[in-house]
Design a protein around this motif. Structure first.
Motif, PDB file in Angstrom:
ATOM      1  N   ASN A   1      -8.322  -0.611  -9.384  1.00  0.00           N
ATOM      2  CA  ASN A   1      -7.912  -0.359  -8.012  1.00  0.00           C
ATOM      3  C   ASN A   1      -6.491  -0.881  -7.808  1.00  0.00           C
ATOM      4  OD1 ASN A   1      -8.036  -3.279  -6.966  1.00  0.00           O
ATOM      5  ND2 ASN A   1     -10.119  -2.977  -7.790  1.00  0.00           N
ATOM      6  N   ARG A   2      -5.886  -0.511  -6.711  1.00  0.00           N
ATOM      7  CA  ARG A   2      -4.488  -0.842  -6.481  1.00  0.00           C
ATOM      8  C   ARG A   2      -4.220  -2.340  -6.430  1.00  0.00           C
ATOM      9  NH1 ARG A   2      -1.877   3.452  -2.121  1.00  0.00           N
ATOM     10  NH2 ARG A   2      -1.952   5.303  -3.480  1.00  0.00           N
ATOM     11  N   GLU A   3      -5.090  -3.095  -5.817  1.00  0.00           N
ATOM     12  CA  GLU A   3      -4.863  -4.533  -5.703  1.00  0.00           C
ATOM     13  C   GLU A   3      -4.912  -5.219  -7.063  1.00  0.00           C
ATOM     14  OE1 GLU A   3      -3.709  -7.999  -4.262  1.00  0.00           O
ATOM     15  OE2 GLU A   3      -3.725  -6.103  -3.133  1.00  0.00           O
ATOM     16  N   ASP A   4      -5.858  -4.810  -7.898  1.00  0.00           N
ATOM     17  CA  ASP A   4      -5.952  -5.387  -9.237  1.00  0.00           C
ATOM     18  C   ASP A   4      -4.702  -5.076 -10.052  1.00  0.00           C
ATOM     19  OD1 ASP A   4      -7.389  -6.618 -11.536  1.00  0.00           O
ATOM     20  OD2 ASP A   4      -7.302  -4.564 -12.313  1.00  0.00           O
ATOM     21  N   ILE A   5      -4.234  -3.834  -9.972  1.00  0.00           N
ATOM     22  CA  ILE A   5      -3.029  -3.432 -10.711  1.00  0.00           C
ATOM     23  C   ILE A   5      -1.821  -4.215 -10.218  1.00  0.00           C
ATOM     24  CG2 ILE A   5      -1.428  -1.513 -11.128  1.00  0.00           C
ATOM     25  CD1 ILE A   5      -4.035  -1.400 -12.774  1.00  0.00           C
ATOM     26  N   LEU A   6      -1.741  -4.449  -8.923  1.00  0.00           N
ATOM     27  CA  LEU A   6      -0.645  -5.229  -8.358  1.00  0.00           C
ATOM     28  C   LEU A   6      -0.633  -6.640  -8.953  1.00  0.00           C
ATOM     29  CD1 LEU A   6       1.660  -5.688  -6.310  1.00  0.00           C
ATOM     30  CD2 LEU A   6      -0.096  -6.266  -4.619  1.00  0.00           C
ATOM     31  N   GLN A   7      -1.780  -7.270  -9.038  1.00  0.00           N
ATOM     32  CA  GLN A   7      -1.864  -8.623  -9.586  1.00  0.00           C
ATOM     33  C   GLN A   7      -1.521  -8.646 -11.075  1.00  0.00           C
ATOM     34  OE1 GLN A   7      -2.083 -11.286  -7.652  1.00  0.00           O
ATOM     35  NE2 GLN A   7      -2.143  -9.797  -5.962  1.00  0.00           N
TER      36      GLN A   7
ATOM     37  N   TYR B   1       3.016   2.365  -1.862  1.00  0.00           N
ATOM     38  CA  TYR B   1       2.403   1.448  -2.816  1.00  0.00           C
ATOM     39  C   TYR B   1       3.409   1.064  -3.904  1.00  0.00           C
ATOM     40  CZ  TYR B   1      -0.577  -0.385  -6.524  1.00  0.00           C
ATOM     41  OH  TYR B   1      -1.126  -1.167  -7.505  1.00  0.00           O
ATOM     42  N   LEU B   2       4.198   2.026  -4.366  1.00  0.00           N
ATOM     43  CA  LEU B   2       5.208   1.738  -5.381  1.00  0.00           C
ATOM     44  C   LEU B   2       6.176   0.679  -4.878  1.00  0.00           C
ATOM     45  CD1 LEU B   2       6.497   2.401  -8.133  1.00  0.00           C
ATOM     46  CD2 LEU B   2       7.815   4.205  -6.980  1.00  0.00           C
ATOM     47  N   ALA B   3       6.613   0.799  -3.645  1.00  0.00           N
ATOM     48  CA  ALA B   3       7.535  -0.184  -3.068  1.00  0.00           C
ATOM     49  C   ALA B   3       6.898  -1.572  -3.019  1.00  0.00           C
ATOM     50  CB  ALA B   3       7.960   0.247  -1.671  1.00  0.00           C
ATOM     51  N   LYS B   4       5.616  -1.622  -2.716  1.00  0.00           N
ATOM     52  CA  LYS B   4       4.893  -2.895  -2.665  1.00  0.00           C
ATOM     53  C   LYS B   4       4.868  -3.558  -4.040  1.00  0.00           C
ATOM     54  CE  LYS B   4       0.438  -4.827  -1.166  1.00  0.00           C
ATOM     55  NZ  LYS B   4      -0.908  -4.491  -0.617  1.00  0.00           N
ATOM     56  N   VAL B   5       4.604  -2.758  -5.085  1.00  0.00           N
ATOM     57  CA  VAL B   5       4.582  -3.280  -6.448  1.00  0.00           C
ATOM     58  C   VAL B   5       5.967  -3.774  -6.858  1.00  0.00           C
ATOM     59  CG1 VAL B   5       4.223  -2.693  -8.882  1.00  0.00           C
ATOM     60  CG2 VAL B   5       2.613  -1.860  -7.150  1.00  0.00           C
ATOM     61  N   ILE B   6       6.973  -2.972  -6.597  1.00  0.00           N
ATOM     62  CA  ILE B   6       8.339  -3.315  -7.008  1.00  0.00           C
ATOM     63  C   ILE B   6       8.807  -4.593  -6.318  1.00  0.00           C
ATOM     64  CG2 ILE B   6      10.739  -2.566  -6.967  1.00  0.00           C
ATOM     65  CD1 ILE B   6       8.891  -1.164  -9.066  1.00  0.00           C
ATOM     66  N   GLU B   7       8.526  -4.723  -5.050  1.00  0.00           N
ATOM     67  CA  GLU B   7       8.906  -5.944  -4.328  1.00  0.00           C
ATOM     68  C   GLU B   7       8.220  -7.169  -4.924  1.00  0.00           C
ATOM     69  OE1 GLU B   7       8.081  -7.191   0.169  1.00  0.00           O
ATOM     70  OE2 GLU B   7       9.785  -5.799  -0.038  1.00  0.00           O
TER      71      GLU B   7
END
Length: 390
Positions: free
Chosen positions: A115-121, A151-157
């Motif tokens: 999921n997105r949150e796991d990938i972010l971490q 979502y991409l911007a959130k990851v990059i930040e």
């Protein structure tokens, strides 16, 4: 030099080597790395150290050999990958670890079953691991081209906050249109609060033939690094061609950019990569193809012979090409025929050429190309005493 620098990140030795049949040994990789450094490449992606003992050795040897360029090793968002890359790069004067993970829903769900949150971490964690080995960490958001922008911007930040100094926005499948890719880079510039602390990089694939156009669109919209390969070799339909983006930037000075590439070395290095990797360059390939500076149409030949600028925007000497060629075919005109006779040492009048042209056309209709031996024979048959000129 005026303008803003675009850094050239060459991945011929990593992504380029993923072409079936293009496996290089360590000595070949080191030799090409030295040529890439001579060319003026800023970053050399030397390989994927954990993938095999041979690749580890190659990255390690290149790290010991290269003096000026940054040497980069690729990893997944896996701690062991990053540790191995750190060891392979330990002798590099300017080491970089290139780590990351897929961010599109296609990858998150289909590849990672996550999921997105796991990938972010996981993205944040891989950057932190890499920072244990070097201050120069590049994060790639695989399949960014098909990742939802917010979502991409959130990851990059988040990865910049974790220590990434370069953020790679790959169009992994070559899906984006130039307008879409450019808008994605602009979105990141405008919506990532700490984007000024990192360089944005373009890594575009050529599945739809848009890799070069997308990379240029990315730079126009705020990216400062282009990831590319010599001759555009790479996975599937290939990567952005180094020689193309470099010459676009050089020729279009109105864009306001420059690179450190020594363009006169482009053609010699293209041939070396082609020979070493055993991948022929298509004749009509821009900049480095055999026909890139060849003219066979009568209209084109006549204009070119009057003024080269009519049909060439690049001087062949500027890219290390052997020079422009007038190729004689059934589409060629009288001016091209006269030019080629003159190059062979024959001096014919306009009336002579008119007669010879009819004989030439009869021959040209039977052959794909009329060569020097054919011309000498035509001249001898028309005026036998002229054969002594040869």
């Amino acid at each position: 030099m005026q303008g803003k620098q675009v850094y050239i990140f060459d991945t011929t030795l990593r992504d380029g080597e993923q072409v079936p049949g293009c496996k290089l040994n360590t000595l070949e990789k080191v030799d090409l790395a030295l040529k890439l450094e001579e060319l003026g490449v800023d970053i050399i992606e030397a390989g994927f150290p954990i993938s095999s003992p041979g690749d580890y050795e190659s990255v390690n040897m290149i790290s010991k050999t290269i003096k000026n360029a940054t040497v980069c090793g690729l990893t997944r968002a896996v701690q062991k990958d990053i540790e191995v890359a750190g060891q392979a790069l330990k002798y590099a004067k300017r080491p970089r670890i290139h780590t990351g993970i897929g961010t599109s829903d296609f990858h998150i769900k289909g590849k990672f079953n996550s999921n997105r949150e796991d990938i972010l971490q996981r993205a944040i964690q891989c950057v932190k691991w890499a920072r244990n080995f070097t201050d120069d960490v590049e994060f790639y958001a695989e399949d960014a081209g098909r990742t939802e922008n917010e979502y991409l911007a959130k990851v990059i930040e988040a990865v910049i906050a974790a220590g990434a100094t370069t953020v790679n926005i790959p169009d992994t499948t070559g899906y984006c249109l130039p307008s879409q890719y450019g808008e994605k880079i602009a979105y990141l510039k405008n919506n990532v609060s700490n984007i000024d602390k990192a360089i944005i990089s373009c890594h575009c694939h050529n599945d739809l033939g848009l890799a070069t156009a997308n990379s240029i669109a990315g730079v126009i919209n705020g990216a400062q690094q282009i990831e590319c390969t010599i001759n555009g070799i790479g996975e599937r339909a290939g990567n952005t061609a180094l020689e193309e983006v470099v010459m676009i930037i050089k020729q279009h000075k109105e864009l306001g950019f420059f690179t450190n590439i020594q363009t006169k070395l482009l053609n010699p290095l293209s041939r070396l990569v082609s020979d070493t990797m055993r991948v022929p360059v298509q004749p009509n390939k821009a900049i480095v193809g055999a026909n890139a500076f060849s003219h066979s149409s009568g209209i084109h030949q006549d204009g070119f012979l009057k003024d080269a600028n009519t049909y060439e925007t690049i001087n062949p000497d500027d890219v290390g090409a052997e020079g422009s060629k007038i190729v004689l075919t059934a589409r060629s005109g009288r001016s091209a025929l006269a030019y080629r006779f003159q190059k062979l040492g024959f001096s014919f009048t306009r009336n002579d050429i008119d007669v010879l042209y009819e004989n030439f056309l009869q021959l040209a209709d039977k052959k794909k190309e009329v060569d020097e031996d054919d011309l000498a024979k035509l001249a001898q048959e028309y005026q036998p005493e002229m054969s002594e000129v040869l």
